[in-house]
Structure formats: C-alpha cells, structure tokens
Motif scaffolding. Structure first.
Motif, mmCIF file in Angstrom:
data_model
loop_
_atom_site.group_PDB
_atom_site.id
_atom_site.type_symbol
_atom_site.label_atom_id
_atom_site.label_comp_id
_atom_site.label_asym_id
_atom_site.label_seq_id
_atom_site.Cartn_x
_atom_site.Cartn_y
_atom_site.Cartn_z
ATOM 1 N N UNK A 251 0.816 -1.198 0.000
ATOM 2 C CA UNK A 251 0.000 0.000 0.000
ATOM 3 C C UNK A 251 0.864 1.268 0.000
ATOM 4 N N UNK A 252 2.010 1.217 0.713
ATOM 5 C CA UNK A 252 2.911 2.377 0.705
ATOM 6 C C UNK A 252 3.504 2.560 -0.690
ATOM 7 N N UNK A 253 3.894 1.467 -1.339
ATOM 8 C CA UNK A 253 4.429 1.555 -2.697
ATOM 9 C C UNK A 253 3.395 2.115 -3.670
ATOM 10 N N UNK A 254 2.178 1.649 -3.560
ATOM 11 C CA UNK A 254 1.105 2.168 -4.424
ATOM 12 C C UNK A 254 0.908 3.658 -4.199
ATOM 13 N N UNK A 255 0.945 4.074 -2.954
ATOM 14 C CA UNK A 255 0.744 5.481 -2.639
ATOM 15 C C UNK A 255 1.853 6.345 -3.229
ATOM 16 N N UNK A 256 3.096 5.892 -3.121
ATOM 17 C CA UNK A 256 4.215 6.653 -3.686
ATOM 18 C C UNK A 256 4.132 6.682 -5.210
ATOM 19 N N UNK B 261 1.814 11.534 5.945
ATOM 20 C CA UNK B 261 0.437 12.031 5.846
ATOM 21 C C UNK B 261 -0.531 10.919 5.507
ATOM 22 N N UNK B 262 -0.166 10.065 4.566
ATOM 23 C CA UNK B 262 -1.098 9.031 4.134
ATOM 24 C C UNK B 262 -1.259 7.933 5.179
ATOM 25 N N UNK B 263 -0.184 7.573 5.852
ATOM 26 C CA UNK B 263 -0.290 6.550 6.894
ATOM 27 C C UNK B 263 -1.164 7.051 8.029
ATOM 28 N N UNK B 264 -0.975 8.315 8.428
ATOM 29 C CA UNK B 264 -1.769 8.850 9.527
ATOM 30 C C UNK B 264 -3.228 9.029 9.143
ATOM 31 N N UNK B 265 -3.473 9.470 7.920
ATOM 32 C CA UNK B 265 -4.859 9.711 7.494
ATOM 33 C C UNK B 265 -5.606 8.412 7.276
ATOM 34 N N UNK B 266 -4.905 7.414 6.745
ATOM 35 C CA UNK B 266 -5.600 6.189 6.339
ATOM 36 C C UNK B 266 -5.331 5.002 7.256
ATOM 37 N N UNK B 267 -4.748 5.233 8.419
ATOM 38 C CA UNK B 267 -4.369 4.111 9.269
ATOM 39 C C UNK B 267 -5.566 3.227 9.620
ATOM 40 N N UNK B 268 -6.673 3.835 9.957
ATOM 41 C CA UNK B 268 -7.848 3.035 10.305
ATOM 42 C C UNK B 268 -8.324 2.227 9.095
ATOM 43 N N UNK B 269 -8.284 2.844 7.906
ATOM 44 C CA UNK B 269 -8.701 2.137 6.694
ATOM 45 C C UNK B 269 -7.738 0.974 6.400
ATOM 46 N N UNK B 270 -6.437 1.235 6.579
ATOM 47 C CA UNK B 270 -5.456 0.179 6.350
ATOM 48 C C UNK B 270 -5.712 -1.001 7.278
ATOM 49 N N UNK B 271 -5.989 -0.693 8.540
ATOM 50 C CA UNK B 271 -6.233 -1.773 9.497
ATOM 51 C C UNK B 271 -7.455 -2.596 9.092
ATOM 52 N N UNK B 272 -8.464 -1.898 8.593
ATOM 53 C CA UNK B 272 -9.671 -2.605 8.200
ATOM 54 C C UNK B 272 -9.456 -3.439 6.921
ATOM 55 N N UNK B 273 -8.547 -2.943 6.052
ATOM 56 C CA UNK B 273 -8.359 -3.608 4.770
ATOM 57 C C UNK B 273 -7.409 -4.781 4.849
ATOM 58 N N UNK B 274 -6.565 -4.813 5.887
ATOM 59 C CA UNK B 274 -5.549 -5.856 5.956
ATOM 60 C C UNK B 274 -6.035 -7.050 6.763
#
Length: 442
Positions: A387-392, A429-442
C-alpha cells in the motif's frame, strides 16, 4: 534503581544544571548520573567538544590555541561560580592545558565530559567516578567482565555517582573515545553493569517523533517502540539516540525512557522488548539519509558467477569504502554508499570494476536518498508495504530501489535527493490519514 544520562543541551549552563538537580532530586532511585560535555546554549553557540576539536586543529597547524582554551576555561569557571560550588576546577584546567601539546585526540576531546561531570558531581553532592576507572575497552571491544569488577570495587552501599560519558580506557590505560554521541553508550553500559531497572536518556526533546519535525510540523510522538525499531531508526538518521547504545540495555531487557530535561512533566518515549498491542501503529517511524551513490554491476547469471563476484568484492575492498546495502538479483548487484564515504573515488571504482571484472555493464546513480519505514507490523502485515508503494507511485515519486530487510521491520526506498522531503511527507500524511482504513483492509 535508575541510571540517568543528560545530554549536552541539558548541562549547557548553570540554569540547565539546576534543572538536572531538580530531576535527580525528584526520585531517590536516580542513583547513577552520566553527563555529556556542556553543549550549546543561548550565550554559547558552540559545544565544548567542538571547541576542543578546534584546539587540536590549531595545535596541529602550529597556531595559537590559547584563546579557545581560555574561553572553555572561563565557561566552566563561570558555571562553577554561578552555582556557588567549591570544586577547584582551575587545577584540572591547568593540568589539561599543560598536556595539550602532546595530548592524544581521544584524551583532549574527552575533557569536556570530564570537566562537566566534575562540576555536576559537586553540585549534586554525588561521588565523582572517572570513566577511566572502569570503562575498559580491549581491542576496541568493551570488556564487561573487567568493567564490572572495577566498578564494584569503587562503589559502596548507597553510592550515588556521576560518571563522564563518551570515553573509557583501552587495554594500555590510554583514553579511548566512543563514537560521537557516545555518552548515550556510556549510560547504556552503566545501566547494564548496575542491572538498572530503567535507563533514562534526558535530552531537549520530549521523546522520539514519528518523522523529522523539520520536515513534518507537529509530527506525532512515538509513545512506545521496541529496541529493534529504535536501533533501525537510529541507524537511519534520527539523532535523539545513538545506535550503538541500544544493545547494552537490550541484552538485559532494561527499558529506555527518552525524556525532556526542559519539560520533565511531559511523557517521553518508552523503549521496551514488546510494545503493547494498544500502542502499536502500522508505521512506527520514518527516517532517512541523503546523498548516496549506487553502483550497479550487471552480468548474465551473475548470482551464479562466484568467480566474478569474488573479483568485484576484491576491487571494492581495495578502496576501503563502507557500503551500507547490497541488494541483488539474478543478473545484477548494487553497492550503496554515502557520498561522503566514497568521496572522489567513484570514478576510480567504476573504472576498476569495468577493467578487472568481466562485467556486461557498470552503472552509476548519484544524489540518491534512502527513506526507511520502520515497524514491527511490516512482518505481520505484508500488505502495508504494498500500500505504501502504491501510494508513492500515485504521487509520481520515482522509486530507484526497494530493500526489504530480512528482519521484516524495515522497508527502505531509494529516491532522488530532490524527492526526499516529499517522500517522507507523503508516507507520513497518508499513513496517519488512512491508518484506520489500512487496518480494516488488511
């Protein structure tokens, strides 16, 4: 019991000495104190250690070093007098002055810690224990058995001590400096020797930030992290804690608290073996370094050509350059080094590889930054890296290389120097903003 180390900013002047005394006096368990040399202050823009290095440079050029020495002397005498202490620091200063002409680098540069500790011990009413009495190195490795034996012979029941950081002695009794920032190491070693319950590292920040606050304004503080995470972040550039100071306390599972001398009421960062699940984040910290060069060699089926790889390593070894990473593929191998470590040898290394190693090609990439994402969660949740690679990629940041460490707690991206700050900001910025979404998606 607690071992408390105070950095240079914490002992920069008389006012900072008073803050240290208030902190030490607030908890009777703080029985061992380690200090750095007096650092920068509002009225002193140069650290004492750097002034001592100036003295050495002036001496070696045959120039007058006395004005710099006299400034150092005035500074320590000023602290002594402002605190109404009785210690005869002039005697120590006279001895140091008399030895400058023939002094070794290690002896001369260590005198800042020595003098600061002398004053601090008197101010706290603690016993001064010179590091050269027990901090013993043998063939550049710390001798724990000998050190503990010497230390125990010095201490008495109820001892409360102040020890200068940054140096010890070698097997010949000569002063031995630790790496810059070595007072952290001294404090960590002392905590190990004393089997401390806690190692406190007092500095001028309230813990470790998730990302460099010079890049990320109001960066989130890391409340807890593991020894391994701290070591990786320290290696990758955070300046709050010295990388080599982790192992002595990790060996005995002694927690580290990183705290702020100027705001002791604030929570800092706690370093432990295992972070509580409630405190864990998908990304613990982001750190990096600029100005790398990457030399990539290519040869068909290179991974199977041990003869060619042997030639390549022989060439690299000849130039005595410290390469940090060596990612490999079937046909390619890359060597990565700080530009400052390679200096002006890049061209010569490239020519030697081309002329001596039967390679298909040798390529050079310059002005590269390495950005590391560190977290225990990377090994547990592989999708985080993707997800970090996709974001970059969506941010149009060109990734020069990706290194997944075998420990599974660090993911390193190579980007152009000009994208360094942007990369850290995008990840943060993206990790902090989307952390809850990441947790739900993983």
């Amino acid at each position: 019991m607690k071992v408390a180390k105070f950095g240079g900013s914490s002992v920069a002047d008389a006012d900072q000495f008073r803050k240290v005394k208030a902190i030490v006096g607030a908890n009777a368990d703080r029985k061992a104190v380690v200090v750095s040399a007096a650092g920068k202050s509002a009225s002193e823009p140069i650290k004492v250690t750097d002034l001592l290095i100036q003295i050495e440079q002036l001496r070696d050029r045959g120039q007058d070093f006395l004005p710099v020495f006299n400034h150092i002397a005035d500074r320590f005498i000023g602290i002594r007098d402002a605190l109404d202490l009785n210690v005869a620091i002039e005697d120590d200063l006279r001895l140091i002055k008399s030895q400058i002409v023939d002094a070794s680098h290690d002896y001369l540069v260590s005198r800042g810690e020595f003098l600061t500790a002398k004053l601090m011990a008197d101010f706290l009413g603690f016993q001064f224990v010179d590091a050269n009495q027990f901090m013993i190195f043998s063939h550049h490795h710390f001798d724990y058995a000998a050190a503990k034996q010497h230390l125990l012979s010095i201490l008495t029941p109820g001892s409360r001590i102040v020890v200068p950081g940054f140096y010890g002695v070698d097997e010949h009794g000569k002063t031995h400096l630790m790496p810059r920032g070595g007072s952290d190491i001294s404090g960590s070693i002392l905590a190990n020797l004393l089997d401390a319950d806690l190692y406190e590292n007092w500095t001028d920040v309230s813990g470790i930030k998730m990302a460099d606050p010079r890049i990320i304004d109001q960066s989130r503080k890391i409340n807890e992290l593991t020894y391994e995470e701290l070591q990786e972040l320290s290696y990758m550039g955070i300046s709050v804690f010295q990388e080599e100071a982790v192992q002595p306390v990790r060996e005995k599972r002694i927690p580290i608290a990183i705290l702020n001398t100027n705001h002791p009421e604030e929570d800092g960062t706690l370093v432990v073996s295992h972070v509580r699940e409630s405190a864990a984040n998908l990304v613990t910290g982001i750190a990096g370094k600029k100005d790398y060069v990457i030399i990539t060699i290519n040869k068909y089926q290179l991974s199977k050509r041990l003869d060619i790889l042997s030639q390549v390593f022989s060439v690299i070894q000849r130039f005595d350059v410290a390469f940090d990473y060596l990612p490999s593929g079937t046909d390619a191998f890359s060597f990565i080094a700080r530009r400052g470590d390679v200096k002006d040898q890049v061209g010569a290394i490239m020519d030697a590889l081309r002329n001596e190693c039967d390679l298909d090609s040798v390529e050079l990439a310059k002005d590269i930054s390495l950005v590391a994402v560190v977290s225990d969660e990377l090994g547990k949740r592989p999708a985080v890296a993707g997800k970090i690679l996709d974001m970059l990629d969506n941010s149009q940041i060109k990734i020069q290389l990706v290194i997944q460490q075998s420990s599974d707690i660090k993911l390193v991206f190579g980007v152009a120097n000009q994208d360094y700050e942007k990369t850290i900001e995008k990840i943060y910025r993206n990790v902090n903003v989307t952390e809850k979404k990441l947790r739900m998606a993983i």
